[in-house]
Design an enzyme around this catalytic site. Structure first.
Site, PDB file in Angstrom:
ATOM      1  N   SER A 159      -3.556   8.951  -9.106  1.00  0.00           N
ATOM      2  CA  SER A 159      -4.361   9.502  -8.710  1.00  0.00           C
ATOM      3  C   SER A 159      -5.189   9.412  -9.723  1.00  0.00           C
ATOM      4  O   SER A 159      -5.684   7.271 -10.231  1.00  0.00           O
ATOM      5  CB  SER A 159      -4.489  10.249  -8.586  1.00  0.00           C
ATOM      6  OG  SER A 159      -5.698  10.773  -7.801  1.00  0.00           O
ATOM      7  N   ARG A 229     -13.171  21.474  -2.562  1.00  0.00           N
ATOM      8  CA  ARG A 229     -11.957  21.477  -2.504  1.00  0.00           C
ATOM      9  C   ARG A 229     -10.221  21.239  -1.336  1.00  0.00           C
ATOM     10  O   ARG A 229     -10.126  21.017  -1.091  1.00  0.00           O
ATOM     11  CB  ARG A 229     -11.260  22.934  -3.357  1.00  0.00           C
ATOM     12  CG  ARG A 229      -9.636  23.183  -3.216  1.00  0.00           C
ATOM     13  CD  ARG A 229      -9.452  21.585  -4.098  1.00  0.00           C
ATOM     14  NE  ARG A 229      -7.764  22.131  -4.791  1.00  0.00           N
ATOM     15  CZ  ARG A 229      -6.432  20.906  -4.911  1.00  0.00           C
ATOM     16  NH1 ARG A 229      -7.407  20.401  -5.616  1.00  0.00           N
ATOM     17  NH2 ARG A 229      -6.099  21.350  -5.014  1.00  0.00           N
ATOM     18  N   ASP A 325      -0.366   7.532   2.560  1.00  0.00           N
ATOM     19  CA  ASP A 325      -1.029   7.529   1.702  1.00  0.00           C
ATOM     20  C   ASP A 325      -2.617   6.946   1.828  1.00  0.00           C
ATOM     21  O   ASP A 325      -2.951   5.444   1.393  1.00  0.00           O
ATOM     22  CB  ASP A 325      -1.010   6.995   0.013  1.00  0.00           C
ATOM     23  CG  ASP A 325      -2.257   8.000  -1.074  1.00  0.00           C
ATOM     24  OD1 ASP A 325      -3.679   7.729  -0.420  1.00  0.00           O
ATOM     25  OD2 ASP A 325      -1.838   6.975  -1.889  1.00  0.00           O
ATOM     26  N   HIS A 358      -0.699  11.266  -0.220  1.00  0.00           N
ATOM     27  CA  HIS A 358      -1.411  10.644  -1.690  1.00  0.00           C
ATOM     28  C   HIS A 358      -0.573  11.551  -2.448  1.00  0.00           C
ATOM     29  O   HIS A 358      -0.242  11.164  -3.397  1.00  0.00           O
ATOM     30  CB  HIS A 358      -2.398  11.030  -1.271  1.00  0.00           C
ATOM     31  CG  HIS A 358      -3.620  10.509  -3.040  1.00  0.00           C
ATOM     32  ND1 HIS A 358      -3.413   9.496  -3.656  1.00  0.00           N
ATOM     33  CD2 HIS A 358      -3.788  11.707  -3.877  1.00  0.00           C
ATOM     34  CE1 HIS A 358      -3.667  10.003  -4.861  1.00  0.00           C
ATOM     35  NE2 HIS A 358      -3.916  10.889  -5.012  1.00  0.00           N
ATOM     36  N   ASP A 359      -0.833  13.409  -2.326  1.00  0.00           N
ATOM     37  CA  ASP A 359       0.218  14.138  -3.310  1.00  0.00           C
ATOM     38  C   ASP A 359       1.732  13.648  -3.422  1.00  0.00           C
ATOM     39  O   ASP A 359       2.057  14.556  -3.998  1.00  0.00           O
ATOM     40  CB  ASP A 359      -0.288  15.570  -2.590  1.00  0.00           C
ATOM     41  CG  ASP A 359      -1.004  16.553  -3.633  1.00  0.00           C
ATOM     42  OD1 ASP A 359      -2.207  15.206  -4.802  1.00  0.00           O
ATOM     43  OD2 ASP A 359      -1.298  16.990  -3.136  1.00  0.00           O
TER      44      ASP A 359
END
Length: 386
Positions: A159, A229, A325, A358-359
């Site tokens: 990232s 967040r 992602d 993505h994570d």
């Protein structure tokens, strides 16, 4: 436990528990400001070999920190890549000297907006200069100078960490033997800038933000940072992963309430993510670091042609993306690979099949880990690391 307020020089800082700090400088920033001194908080694992050729620099993501392998000193949670680190593991500390530094502008001991400005004796707040990914990398380069490391065996990151990897390879090519940019891009997309702007506006709309001077006023924009967040966290996951985990299941109730409580499990989950995040992160750091990501555009910095960033490179690259992602989709990794191919760079590319979004680079993904292992083993052999 919440993050402590800005600390006066000489006062013990719980955020830097079990890590090292170095006073470095001067550092000229891309905005033109020269910082005479900067503090970099960092953590290392393993030992540096005699010729200092086994160092791996790990660049952390937006909300990460230097606690790669040990528990976070504020939350007590395990290090963010602790499962990969240790003797005999992927990041073999019997073989490699692993370094991870809190980025410039961060809030875990490196100079940033919540630290004390030595010229005023007050927290920097919004008087902190605007920083870039290049500035973060140049601060890390000062740390390597401090440690006497001329060339990294490898620089790796996912990232925003991947952006730093690309910046390292472009701006300090002779100092990087191998590079592993993961789930990243050579520039921030309009969609990603838009998500960041939503987060920043949520923070600045919180009355406790106090124009950025909340530390001086004894307040903290927890609500705004929590919303920021929550919005960002959605982008880290895939729809498949969200549906599998939550679907439309209700939270501790049989029926909807016809109100605005957290009826659905996904709502409760996001609220939890937001509330725990504010315990360990600083709102102004969030503003500065997201801005640095928005400004990152390696093609624009090199005459509008990404390949120019890597002309003459001798670095060995392995570019990795994940199929689900949507924050940094595979097509952006392919653009990096095409640019490297255009300058005949030594590059391999792997798109990992994953539905975790993505994570995925932070989770247990065996194919991803096998790819890391294979690349590191091959590069280590070429480097003569045994």
């Amino acid at each position: 436990m919440n993050l402590p307020p800005a600390l006066a020089p000489g006062v013990t800082d719980p955020r830097t528990k079990a890590c090292s700090t170095a006073e470095l400088g001067p550092l000229k920033l891309d905005c033109g400001v020269v910082m005479d001194r900067v503090t970099v908080a960092w953590r290392s694992y393993g030992a540096l070999n005699a010729d200092k050729s086994n160092a791996i620099l790990v660049c952390h993501a937006l909300t990460g920190d230097q606690y790669l392998g040990d528990p976070h000193p504020v939350t007590g949670k395990p290090g963010w890549w602790h499962t990969l680190l240790g003797p005999g593991n992927l990041f073999d500390t019997d073989r490699y000297f692993m370094i991870c530094a809190n980025v410039l502008g961060g809030c875990m001991g490196t100079t940033g907006p919540m630290e004390i400005n030595p010229d005023t004796g007050k927290p920097w707040g919004l008087s902190f200069p605007v920083i870039t990914i290049g500035d973060m990398v140049n601060a890390q380069a000062l740390l390597l100078d401090h440690l006497g490391i001329e060339q990294l065996f490898c620089v790796i990151g996912g990232s925003m960490g991947g952006m730093q990897v690309l910046e390292w390879a472009a701006s300090h090519p002779r100092r990087v033997f191998a590079a592993l940019p993961i789930a990243t891009s050579y520039r921030h997309s309009a969609q990603n800038i838009a998500f960041h702007e939503v987060g920043r506006q949520a923070i600045m709309a919180d009355p406790d933000w106090m124009g950025g001077d909340y530390l001086e006023h004894g307040t903290n924009p927890h609500r705004g940072l929590s919303v920021a967040r929550m919005a960002a966290h959605i982008t880290y996951l895939s729809e498949v992963a969200l549906h599998r985990k939550f679907g439309r299941k209700l939270q501790n109730r049989a029926n909807v309430t016809y109100g605005f409580d957290a009826d659905f499990q996904i709502e409760s989950y996001l609220r939890h993510q937001g509330s725990t995040f504010v315990e360990r992160f600083d709102a102004n750091s969030y503003l500065y670091i997201t801005r640095a990501m928005d400004y990152f555009d390696l093609a624009a910095e090199n005459g509008g042609k990404l390949a120019n960033a890597f002309k003459g490179t001798q670095t060995r690259f392995c570019v990795i993306s994940f199929t689900s992602d949507w924050l940094f989709p595979t097509q952006e990794s392919r653009a990096i690979v095409h640019a490297l191919n255009a300058v005949a760079a030594n590059v391999s590319f792997v798109e990992v099949e994953s539905d975790k979004g993505h994570d995925a680079f932070l989770l247990d993904e065996p194919e991803f880990h096998r790819t890391l292992q294979g690349f590191l083993d091959g590069a280590a052999e070429q480097r003569g690391l045994g």
